[in-house]
Motif scaffolding. Structure first.
Motif, PDB file in Angstrom:
ATOM      1  N   THR A  65      -6.856   4.565   6.721  1.00 57.30           N
ATOM      2  CA  THR A  65      -7.261   3.434   5.905  1.00 57.30           C
ATOM      3  C   THR A  65      -6.149   2.388   5.948  1.00 57.30           C
ATOM      4  OG1 THR A  65      -6.258   4.276   3.856  1.00 57.30           O
ATOM      5  CG2 THR A  65      -8.525   4.969   4.351  1.00 57.30           C
ATOM      6  N   HIS A 134      -4.748   6.890  -1.866  1.00 62.92           N
ATOM      7  CA  HIS A 134      -5.694   6.034  -2.585  1.00 62.92           C
ATOM      8  C   HIS A 134      -5.668   6.294  -4.096  1.00 62.92           C
ATOM      9  CE1 HIS A 134      -7.856   9.778  -1.701  1.00 62.92           C
ATOM     10  NE2 HIS A 134      -8.563   9.544  -2.799  1.00 62.92           N
ATOM     11  N   GLU A 148     -10.549   3.360  -2.669  1.00 64.73           N
ATOM     12  CA  GLU A 148     -10.474   4.320  -1.561  1.00 64.73           C
ATOM     13  C   GLU A 148      -9.443   3.910  -0.523  1.00 64.73           C
ATOM     14  OE1 GLU A 148     -13.529   4.811  -4.030  1.00 64.73           O
ATOM     15  OE2 GLU A 148     -13.579   3.073  -2.687  1.00 64.73           O
TER      16      GLU A 148
END
Length: 245
Positions: A65, A134, A148
């Protein structure tokens, strides 16, 4: 079937006029679709729809991410765990002195270690696990990272649309102060201090000569790619100083 016009502001409520959001039609100029949709692994903006392409950054980090990418530089051995000494070495490498690096270690690991732990028992070494980074999402921030760890282009663009005065493509300290006040939510001392620490650290490491942090530099701090450039720049400067001696 008719659609009602979108009103981002109303004159009766001055704050909505003062802080204008980034509008969808502005992104259409660059053919940038759905700025309100979070991107899992790319810090995408209308001016950089593919994220950071230098050194193939976005492609090489496609399994992380954007929040994990932001933290990766501090994971010195890339094992998914950030130890306090990793954070110290990382901050020192990008330009912080010893004292400020130690302060950063204390602030970051005392607050961000426990939420990322897989156990209810606090980690005695105050480590941070990137797999669960997160969970360190806090309030009173810009909202650019969602809960997230994804990157929300709309919220990133809102930073500059709302708080960058005179339409400039960056932020001064005064703009940052407006951002911190504008994004602060009630009863959130940890989140408010976290946002203050993060933005002040960003300004310190960039230290723009004209006082304006450039939008692109800020974006690349969000995805972590700029940390490597900053560390390389500091290392070259140190080597040059040694040669002079």
């Amino acid at each position: 079937m008719s659609s009602l016009p979108i009103k981002p502001s109303i004159p009766e409520q001055p704050v909505t006029v003062e802080r204008q959001p980034f509008l969808q039609h502005q992104s259409a100029i660059n053919h940038f679709p759905d700025p309100g949709t979070a991107r899992a692994n790319v810090a995408a903006t209308p001016s950089h729809p593919a994220g950071t392409t230098k050194d193939n950054w976005a492609a090489r980090h496609s399994r992380q991410t954007v929040l994990q990418q932001h933290c990766e530089f501090f994971d010195r051995d890339h094992d998914g765990v950030i130890w306090p000494h990793d954070t110290f070495l990382g901050f020192y490498a990008i330009g912080f002195n010893v004292v400020l690096s130690l302060i950063a270690v204390f602030i970051i690991h005392s607050n961000f270690s426990y939420p990322t732990s897989a156990s209810w028992i606090p980690d005695p070494f105050f480590r941070i696990w990137l797999q669960r980074i997160h969970k360190d999402k806090h309030g009173s921030d810009s909202g650019t990272y969602d809960t997230e760890g994804r990157f929300v282009p709309q919220h990133f663009e809102d930073i500059f649309a709302k708080y960058a005065r005179d339409g400039k493509d960056g932020l001064t300290l005064t703009d940052v102060w407006g951002l911190l006040k504008g994004q602060r939510v009630i009863m959130d001392p940890i989140g408010s201090f976290g946002a203050f620490f993060e933005w002040m650290s960003m300004y310190w490491v960039l230290w723009p000569e004209d006082g304006v942090m450039r939008k692109e530099d800020i974006r690349r701090i969000y995805d972590g790619s700029l940390f490597y450039d900053l560390a390389e720049k500091k290392a070259k400067k140190a080597n040059a100083a040694k040669k002079v001696q």
